[in-house]
Design a protein around this motif. Structure first.
Motif, PDB file in Angstrom:
ATOM      1  N   CYS A  11       0.823  -1.221   0.000  1.00 12.02           N
ATOM      2  CA  CYS A  11       0.000   0.000   0.000  1.00 12.02           C
ATOM      3  C   CYS A  11       0.852   1.264   0.000  1.00 12.02           C
ATOM      4  O   CYS A  11       0.325   2.373   0.048  1.00 12.02           O
ATOM      5  CB  CYS A  11      -0.946   0.007   1.201  1.00 12.02           C
ATOM      6  SG  CYS A  11      -2.207  -1.267   1.071  1.00 12.02           S
ATOM      7  N   PHE A  13       4.240   3.577  -1.669  1.00 13.23           N
ATOM      8  CA  PHE A  13       4.534   4.177  -2.974  1.00 13.23           C
ATOM      9  C   PHE A  13       4.989   3.117  -3.996  1.00 13.23           C
ATOM     10  O   PHE A  13       4.291   2.844  -4.983  1.00 13.23           O
ATOM     11  CB  PHE A  13       5.594   5.259  -2.753  1.00 13.23           C
ATOM     12  CG  PHE A  13       6.303   5.760  -3.978  1.00 13.23           C
ATOM     13  CD1 PHE A  13       5.621   6.051  -5.158  1.00 13.23           C
ATOM     14  CD2 PHE A  13       7.678   5.979  -3.938  1.00 13.23           C
ATOM     15  CE1 PHE A  13       6.289   6.529  -6.278  1.00 13.23           C
ATOM     16  CE2 PHE A  13       8.358   6.465  -5.041  1.00 13.23           C
ATOM     17  CZ  PHE A  13       7.670   6.728  -6.222  1.00 13.23           C
ATOM     18  N   ILE A  14       6.120   2.504  -3.761  1.00 13.60           N
ATOM     19  CA  ILE A  14       6.650   1.580  -4.763  1.00 13.60           C
ATOM     20  C   ILE A  14       5.848   0.276  -4.778  1.00 13.60           C
ATOM     21  O   ILE A  14       5.532  -0.262  -5.843  1.00 13.60           O
ATOM     22  CB  ILE A  14       8.147   1.285  -4.512  1.00 13.60           C
ATOM     23  CG1 ILE A  14       8.937   2.598  -4.422  1.00 13.60           C
ATOM     24  CG2 ILE A  14       8.719   0.395  -5.615  1.00 13.60           C
ATOM     25  CD1 ILE A  14      10.374   2.438  -3.940  1.00 13.60           C
ATOM     26  N   GLY A  15       5.477  -0.209  -3.595  1.00 11.02           N
ATOM     27  CA  GLY A  15       4.723  -1.462  -3.511  1.00 11.02           C
ATOM     28  C   GLY A  15       3.423  -1.404  -4.299  1.00 11.02           C
ATOM     29  O   GLY A  15       3.064  -2.361  -4.994  1.00 11.02           O
ATOM     30  N   ILE A  62       4.673  -7.088   9.510  1.00 12.48           N
ATOM     31  CA  ILE A  62       5.653  -8.125   9.153  1.00 12.48           C
ATOM     32  C   ILE A  62       6.461  -8.584  10.371  1.00 12.48           C
ATOM     33  O   ILE A  62       7.169  -9.581  10.299  1.00 12.48           O
ATOM     34  CB  ILE A  62       6.621  -7.679   8.025  1.00 12.48           C
ATOM     35  CG1 ILE A  62       7.450  -6.459   8.423  1.00 12.48           C
ATOM     36  CG2 ILE A  62       5.868  -7.449   6.718  1.00 12.48           C
ATOM     37  CD1 ILE A  62       8.638  -6.192   7.498  1.00 12.48           C
ATOM     38  N   PHE A  81       8.810  -5.117   0.345  1.00 15.62           N
ATOM     39  CA  PHE A  81       8.905  -3.659   0.255  1.00 15.62           C
ATOM     40  C   PHE A  81       8.653  -3.001   1.617  1.00 15.62           C
ATOM     41  O   PHE A  81       8.987  -1.832   1.799  1.00 15.62           O
ATOM     42  CB  PHE A  81       7.846  -3.093  -0.701  1.00 15.62           C
ATOM     43  CG  PHE A  81       8.059  -3.376  -2.162  1.00 15.62           C
ATOM     44  CD1 PHE A  81       8.935  -2.603  -2.912  1.00 15.62           C
ATOM     45  CD2 PHE A  81       7.371  -4.397  -2.794  1.00 15.62           C
ATOM     46  CE1 PHE A  81       9.119  -2.844  -4.261  1.00 15.62           C
ATOM     47  CE2 PHE A  81       7.545  -4.651  -4.146  1.00 15.62           C
ATOM     48  CZ  PHE A  81       8.422  -3.871  -4.888  1.00 15.62           C
ATOM     49  N   ALA A  82       7.985  -3.716   2.528  1.00 16.97           N
ATOM     50  CA  ALA A  82       7.546  -3.081   3.776  1.00 16.97           C
ATOM     51  C   ALA A  82       8.737  -2.528   4.539  1.00 16.97           C
ATOM     52  O   ALA A  82       9.715  -3.228   4.777  1.00 16.97           O
ATOM     53  CB  ALA A  82       6.800  -4.086   4.649  1.00 16.97           C
ATOM     54  N   ALA A  83       8.647  -1.279   4.919  1.00 21.96           N
ATOM     55  CA  ALA A  83       9.742  -0.652   5.657  1.00 21.96           C
ATOM     56  C   ALA A  83       9.301   0.709   6.170  1.00 21.96           C
ATOM     57  O   ALA A  83       8.365   1.308   5.649  1.00 21.96           O
ATOM     58  CB  ALA A  83      10.965  -0.470   4.748  1.00 21.96           C
ATOM     59  N   THR A  85      10.669   4.256   5.835  1.00 23.63           N
ATOM     60  CA  THR A  85      11.493   4.630   4.684  1.00 23.63           C
ATOM     61  C   THR A  85      12.026   6.058   4.684  1.00 23.63           C
ATOM     62  O   THR A  85      12.756   6.416   3.760  1.00 23.63           O
ATOM     63  CB  THR A  85      10.685   4.447   3.378  1.00 23.63           C
ATOM     64  OG1 THR A  85       9.564   5.349   3.400  1.00 23.63           O
ATOM     65  CG2 THR A  85      10.202   3.034   3.197  1.00 23.63           C
ATOM     66  N   THR A 100      10.921  -2.644  12.057  1.00 22.54           N
ATOM     67  CA  THR A 100      10.396  -3.115  10.772  1.00 22.54           C
ATOM     68  C   THR A 100      11.513  -3.508   9.802  1.00 22.54           C
ATOM     69  O   THR A 100      11.450  -4.559   9.170  1.00 22.54           O
ATOM     70  CB  THR A 100       9.508  -2.026  10.131  1.00 22.54           C
ATOM     71  OG1 THR A 100       8.350  -1.853  10.956  1.00 22.54           O
ATOM     72  CG2 THR A 100       9.070  -2.411   8.730  1.00 22.54           C
ATOM     73  N   ILE A 123      14.016  -5.826  -0.798  1.00 23.11           N
ATOM     74  CA  ILE A 123      14.204  -4.510  -1.401  1.00 23.11           C
ATOM     75  C   ILE A 123      15.084  -3.669  -0.473  1.00 23.11           C
ATOM     76  O   ILE A 123      14.643  -3.220   0.583  1.00 23.11           O
ATOM     77  CB  ILE A 123      12.851  -3.800  -1.643  1.00 23.11           C
ATOM     78  CG1 ILE A 123      11.892  -4.688  -2.469  1.00 23.11           C
ATOM     79  CG2 ILE A 123      13.079  -2.449  -2.320  1.00 23.11           C
ATOM     80  CD1 ILE A 123      12.353  -4.992  -3.866  1.00 23.11           C
ATOM     81  N   SER A 124      16.322  -3.488  -0.879  1.00 22.09           N
ATOM     82  CA  SER A 124      17.241  -2.661  -0.101  1.00 22.09           C
ATOM     83  C   SER A 124      17.369  -1.297  -0.803  1.00 22.09           C
ATOM     84  O   SER A 124      16.475  -0.915  -1.562  1.00 22.09           O
ATOM     85  CB  SER A 124      18.580  -3.391   0.013  1.00 22.09           C
ATOM     86  OG  SER A 124      19.459  -2.715   0.875  1.00 22.09           O
ATOM     87  N   TYR A 149      18.110   5.229   9.133  1.00 25.72           N
ATOM     88  CA  TYR A 149      17.346   4.510   8.098  1.00 25.72           C
ATOM     89  C   TYR A 149      18.285   3.610   7.302  1.00 25.72           C
ATOM     90  O   TYR A 149      18.040   2.413   7.135  1.00 25.72           O
ATOM     91  CB  TYR A 149      16.639   5.501   7.164  1.00 25.72           C
ATOM     92  CG  TYR A 149      16.186   4.899   5.845  1.00 25.72           C
ATOM     93  CD1 TYR A 149      15.207   3.900   5.810  1.00 25.72           C
ATOM     94  CD2 TYR A 149      16.741   5.318   4.630  1.00 25.72           C
ATOM     95  CE1 TYR A 149      14.807   3.342   4.606  1.00 25.72           C
ATOM     96  CE2 TYR A 149      16.341   4.763   3.426  1.00 25.72           C
ATOM     97  CZ  TYR A 149      15.375   3.770   3.420  1.00 25.72           C
ATOM     98  OH  TYR A 149      14.983   3.202   2.223  1.00 25.72           O
ATOM     99  N   ALA A 176      18.167   0.044  -4.933  1.00 25.50           N
ATOM    100  CA  ALA A 176      17.743   1.048  -5.918  1.00 25.50           C
ATOM    101  C   ALA A 176      18.066   2.453  -5.440  1.00 25.50           C
ATOM    102  O   ALA A 176      18.223   2.707  -4.243  1.00 25.50           O
ATOM    103  CB  ALA A 176      16.250   0.913  -6.186  1.00 25.50           C
ATOM    104  N   LYS A 188       8.296  13.414   0.849  1.00 23.46           N
ATOM    105  CA  LYS A 188       9.596  13.269   0.199  1.00 23.46           C
ATOM    106  C   LYS A 188       9.764  14.395  -0.821  1.00 23.46           C
ATOM    107  O   LYS A 188       8.795  15.022  -1.256  1.00 23.46           O
ATOM    108  CB  LYS A 188       9.688  11.891  -0.468  1.00 23.46           C
ATOM    109  CG  LYS A 188       9.376  10.722   0.489  1.00 23.46           C
ATOM    110  CD  LYS A 188      10.588   9.969   0.963  1.00 23.46           C
ATOM    111  CE  LYS A 188      10.275   8.964   2.051  1.00 23.46           C
ATOM    112  NZ  LYS A 188       9.904   7.633   1.631  1.00 23.46           N
TER     113      LYS A 188
END
Ligand SMILES: NC(=O)c1ccc[n+]([C@@H]2O[C@H](COP(=O)([O-])OP(=O)(O)OC[C@H]3O[C@@H](n4cnc5c(N)ncnc54)[C@H](O)[C@@H]3O)[C@@H](O)[C@H]2O)c1
Length: 338
Positions: A11, A13-15, A62, A81-83, A85, A100, A123-124, A149, A176, A188
């Motif tokens: 839910c 941005f990237i996910g 998670i 992707f969960a993090a 960020t 997380t 996803i790092s 982070y 990325a 952001k």
């Protein structure tokens, strides 16, 4: 046989961009989206696919083994992707990030090991390498994370690798660069500056504005993640970069140009502590396997700015009515803007 994948943080941005891409481009795949719905996770980001019979949403953390066990049932692969960020938030308090971005990864890896998952993509981020004055980091470069982070992501990154090295959990790791595109929470740089400028509010630019990041369109990032999910080699790390290094001031000027707003909106404010000067990635390893970015930066940025112009109904409630956003903005920029 149907492929069912677990996507965590779907839910965000990237996910959310990734879930939409997978459902569109892999018609025989099912997606389970496990998301805690933190301030950054929005159900509306996937409203258009919510009723797709191949899509299932599970609200949960998670860090909870029971929740992860339920969500991973029947899945053959997972993309994490969960993090937490946001670097700035990690400077205000790092505890959530450790929870997380490190413990959550541990819980996912343990479950992946238990059920014998066939693929686990962690996803790092390029932040794990730290700053570089000249040249670019390759996957072999030493990790030197320099903010909480980045350090928590480096922990998750190396833990995932350790589960491959130790237990042969089929892990692939991606790092990325800075993503931009639709559905990015407006704290952001790009969505914050676009939405502030649209309301003729100041654009708080850190320091001299000359910090450099590489910019990667979210669609190119998602294509790369799908590529390594299907073709990456176990135990390997892949850098993903757009090849678009820009100073923050250049991004800011371009946003103002597209919107037709004056440079007088820019307010140079006290810098972020420990602000890394330059990130730069060598993505040659993935390019040699056949992936390459397709979105030109100039076109991608202009389309992104226009997306926020056209989707005020998406961002305005966050900025005006989400107490979390307002609390954060005040804490981060209140004193800086005076
Ligand atoms: N945004 C970038 O430029 C960028 C660049 C490189 C790597 N990454 C990485 O890509 C991933 C996604 O980044 P993003 O920008 O889309 O983030 P985001 O902040 O927009 O979204 C994060 C999502 O994770 C969910 N989440 C957070 N904690 C959770 C938990 N404990 N359990 C379940 N769900 C949880 C949130 O609800 C949200 O939906 C992250 O791992 C990030 O480190 C981001």
């Amino acid at each position: 046989m149907t492929t069912r994948i677990l996507v965590t943080g779907g839910c965000g941005f990237i996910g959310s961009n990734f879930v939409r891409m997978v459902l569109a481009e892999r018609p025989d795949w099912e997606v389970v989206n496990l998301d805690k719905l933190t301030y950054a996770g929005r159900l509306e980001n996937l409203a258009d696919v919510a009723r797709d019979p191949r899509y299932r949403f599970v609200r949960g953390d998670i860090c909870s083994p029971e929740t992860v066990r339920d969500a991973m049932t029947g899945c053959t692969a997972a993309v994490n992707f969960a993090a937490e960020t946001h670097v700035d938030r990690s400077l205000l308090g790092a505890a959530h990030f450790i929870e997380t971005d490190m413990k959550g990864v541990l819980v996912l890896l343990e479950e992946a090991r238990r059920v014998g998952l066939q693929r686990f993509v962690q996803i790092s981020t390029d932040e794990v390498y730290g700053s570089i004055a000249q040249g670019s980091f390759t996957e072999e470069s030493v990790l030197n994370p320099r903010n909480p982070y980045a350090a928590s992501k480096a922990g998750g990154d190396r833990l995932a690798f350790a589960y491959w090295a130790t237990y042969k959990v089929p892990v692939v790791i991606t790092r990325a660069s800075n993503n931009y595109g639709p559905f990015q929470y407006p704290e952001k740089l790009i969505p914050l500056f676009v939405t502030n400028a649209l309301r003729d509010e100041s654009l708080p630019l850190y320091g001299d504005g000359r910090n450099v990041r590489d910019w990667l369109h979210v669609a190119d990032h998602c294509r790369a993640v799908l590529f390594v999910l299907e073709h990456g080699a176990e135990g390997e790390v892949y850098n993903i970069a757009g090849g678009n290094e820009r100073e923050n001031i250049e991004i800011t000027n371009e946003v103002l140009r597209v919107l037709g707003k004056p440079a007088s909106l820019i307010r140079k404010v006290e810098d972020r502590v420990g602000h890394d000067r330059r990130y730069s990635l060598d993505a040659g390893k993935l390019r040699r396997l056949g992936w390459e970015p397709r979105v030109s930066f100039e076109r991608g940025l202009e389309e992104t700015v226009r997306w926020y112009v056209e989707h005020e109904a998406w961002w305005r409630p966050i900025k005006d009515h989400d107490g979390e956003f307002r609390r954060y903005y005040q804490e981060q920029y209140g004193a800086r803007l005076g």
